[in-house]
Design a protein around this motif. Structure first.
Motif, PDB file in Angstrom:
ATOM      1  N   THR A  87      40.624  27.749  31.855  1.00 35.01           N
ATOM      2  CA  THR A  87      42.165  27.449  32.165  1.00 35.01           C
ATOM      3  C   THR A  87      42.443  28.237  33.446  1.00 35.01           C
ATOM      4  OG1 THR A  87      42.518  27.635  29.983  1.00 35.01           O
ATOM      5  CG2 THR A  87      44.241  27.916  31.314  1.00 35.01           C
ATOM      6  N   VAL A  88      43.070  27.012  34.322  1.00 38.83           N
ATOM      7  CA  VAL A  88      43.256  27.402  35.755  1.00 38.83           C
ATOM      8  C   VAL A  88      44.678  27.568  35.868  1.00 38.83           C
ATOM      9  CG1 VAL A  88      41.040  26.775  36.677  1.00 38.83           C
ATOM     10  CG2 VAL A  88      42.837  25.204  36.764  1.00 38.83           C
ATOM     11  N   ALA A  89      45.567  26.770  35.095  1.00 37.12           N
ATOM     12  CA  ALA A  89      46.919  26.807  35.369  1.00 37.12           C
ATOM     13  C   ALA A  89      47.731  26.219  34.288  1.00 37.12           C
ATOM     14  CB  ALA A  89      47.392  25.631  36.591  1.00 37.12           C
ATOM     15  N   TYR A  90      49.163  26.181  34.335  1.00 39.94           N
ATOM     16  CA  TYR A  90      49.904  25.729  33.346  1.00 39.94           C
ATOM     17  C   TYR A  90      51.179  25.001  34.145  1.00 39.94           C
ATOM     18  CZ  TYR A  90      47.745  28.589  29.665  1.00 39.94           C
ATOM     19  OH  TYR A  90      46.798  29.068  29.215  1.00 39.94           O
ATOM     20  N   VAL A  91      51.577  23.955  33.576  1.00 40.30           N
ATOM     21  CA  VAL A  91      52.590  23.515  33.748  1.00 40.30           C
ATOM     22  C   VAL A  91      53.888  23.508  32.827  1.00 40.30           C
ATOM     23  CG1 VAL A  91      53.975  21.095  34.802  1.00 40.30           C
ATOM     24  CG2 VAL A  91      51.528  21.644  35.203  1.00 40.30           C
ATOM     25  N   VAL A  92      54.910  24.029  33.268  1.00 37.64           N
ATOM     26  CA  VAL A  92      55.834  24.494  32.245  1.00 37.64           C
ATOM     27  C   VAL A  92      57.436  24.058  32.852  1.00 37.64           C
ATOM     28  CG1 VAL A  92      54.968  26.449  31.128  1.00 37.64           C
ATOM     29  CG2 VAL A  92      56.229  26.880  33.231  1.00 37.64           C
ATOM     30  N   SER A  93      58.330  23.717  32.032  1.00 40.60           N
ATOM     31  CA  SER A  93      59.709  23.476  32.492  1.00 40.60           C
ATOM     32  C   SER A  93      60.206  24.447  33.411  1.00 40.60           C
ATOM     33  CB  SER A  93      60.277  22.883  31.286  1.00 40.60           C
ATOM     34  OG  SER A  93      60.895  23.865  30.348  1.00 40.60           O
ATOM     35  N   SER A 118      45.505  12.651  38.410  1.00 41.01           N
ATOM     36  CA  SER A 118      45.947  11.265  38.659  1.00 41.01           C
ATOM     37  C   SER A 118      47.093  10.827  37.460  1.00 41.01           C
ATOM     38  CB  SER A 118      44.718  10.520  37.697  1.00 41.01           C
ATOM     39  OG  SER A 118      44.312  10.818  36.543  1.00 41.01           O
ATOM     40  N   ARG A 119      47.761  11.846  36.783  1.00 37.77           N
ATOM     41  CA  ARG A 119      48.840  11.622  35.863  1.00 37.77           C
ATOM     42  C   ARG A 119      49.925  12.567  36.118  1.00 37.77           C
ATOM     43  NH1 ARG A 119      45.818  12.235  30.101  1.00 37.77           N
ATOM     44  NH2 ARG A 119      48.136  12.778  29.694  1.00 37.77           N
ATOM     45  N   PHE A 120      50.155  12.966  37.140  1.00 41.96           N
ATOM     46  CA  PHE A 120      51.023  14.153  37.681  1.00 41.96           C
ATOM     47  C   PHE A 120      52.278  14.071  37.103  1.00 41.96           C
ATOM     48  CE2 PHE A 120      53.554  16.954  40.189  1.00 41.96           C
ATOM     49  CZ  PHE A 120      52.935  18.400  39.893  1.00 41.96           C
ATOM     50  N   GLY A 121      52.825  12.731  37.398  1.00 40.24           N
ATOM     51  CA  GLY A 121      54.287  12.631  36.984  1.00 40.24           C
ATOM     52  C   GLY A 121      54.581  12.384  35.613  1.00 40.24           C
ATOM     53  N   GLU A 122      53.493  11.940  34.723  1.00 37.44           N
ATOM     54  CA  GLU A 122      53.541  12.009  33.307  1.00 37.44           C
ATOM     55  C   GLU A 122      53.539  13.466  33.003  1.00 37.44           C
ATOM     56  OE1 GLU A 122      50.675  10.856  29.605  1.00 37.44           O
ATOM     57  OE2 GLU A 122      50.372   9.727  31.547  1.00 37.44           O
ATOM     58  N   LEU A 123      52.742  14.170  33.553  1.00 35.32           N
ATOM     59  CA  LEU A 123      52.757  15.511  33.059  1.00 35.32           C
ATOM     60  C   LEU A 123      53.890  16.328  33.345  1.00 35.32           C
ATOM     61  CD1 LEU A 123      49.054  16.681  34.251  1.00 35.32           C
ATOM     62  CD2 LEU A 123      49.802  15.810  31.899  1.00 35.32           C
ATOM     63  N   ILE A 124      54.524  15.959  34.367  1.00 30.67           N
ATOM     64  CA  ILE A 124      55.842  16.729  34.448  1.00 30.67           C
ATOM     65  C   ILE A 124      56.969  16.278  33.597  1.00 30.67           C
ATOM     66  CG2 ILE A 124      57.704  16.783  36.336  1.00 30.67           C
ATOM     67  CD1 ILE A 124      55.905  16.501  38.764  1.00 30.67           C
ATOM     68  N   ASP A 125      57.094  15.214  33.229  1.00 32.85           N
ATOM     69  CA  ASP A 125      57.986  14.823  32.187  1.00 32.85           C
ATOM     70  C   ASP A 125      57.428  15.389  30.907  1.00 32.85           C
ATOM     71  OD1 ASP A 125      59.187  12.906  34.078  1.00 32.85           O
ATOM     72  OD2 ASP A 125      58.079  11.220  33.451  1.00 32.85           O
ATOM     73  N   ARG A 126      56.327  15.254  30.792  1.00 30.61           N
ATOM     74  CA  ARG A 126      56.174  15.955  29.309  1.00 30.61           C
ATOM     75  C   ARG A 126      55.895  17.313  29.331  1.00 30.61           C
ATOM     76  NH1 ARG A 126      51.753  13.533  25.677  1.00 30.61           N
ATOM     77  NH2 ARG A 126      51.973  14.692  23.719  1.00 30.61           N
ATOM     78  N   ALA A 127      55.973  17.899  30.347  1.00 31.59           N
ATOM     79  CA  ALA A 127      56.308  19.665  30.499  1.00 31.59           C
ATOM     80  C   ALA A 127      57.628  20.121  30.109  1.00 31.59           C
ATOM     81  CB  ALA A 127      55.875  19.796  31.883  1.00 31.59           C
ATOM     82  N   GLN A 128      58.437  18.957  30.061  1.00 33.03           N
ATOM     83  CA  GLN A 128      59.969  19.327  29.721  1.00 33.03           C
ATOM     84  C   GLN A 128      60.045  19.476  28.129  1.00 33.03           C
ATOM     85  OE1 GLN A 128      62.070  19.627  32.311  1.00 33.03           O
ATOM     86  NE2 GLN A 128      60.218  19.265  33.233  1.00 33.03           N
TER      87      GLN A 128
END
Length: 74
Positions: free
Chosen positions: A32-38, A11-21
């Protein structure tokens, strides 16, 4: 590091992409199943992996040459 559930991540994917920067995001679903990284962080991890592999290869070559030399046996 921020930890979010998989439902929150959807539900917050766009926000998470920005935050991952700025910092990695941990995604959980019964653990834990995954990580979002820059992209920068991912490239840095790839560079470290490559350098580690080169060091392992160098050390293996070094061990072969030192164990095969007559001075090493003495």
């Amino acid at each position: 590091m921020i930890v979010v559930t998989s439902v929150e991540a959807q539900s917050r994917f766009g926000e998470l992409i920005d935050r991952a920067q700025r910092e990695p995001i941990e995604i959980t679903r019964r653990g834990t199943v995954a990580y979002v990284v820059s992209e920068h962080d991912l490239r840095e991890l790839g560079d470290l992996r490559k350098r580690r592999e080169e060091a392992v290869q160098w050390y293996a070559s070094y061990r072969r040459t030192t164990s095969a030399s007559p001075e090493a046996a003495a």
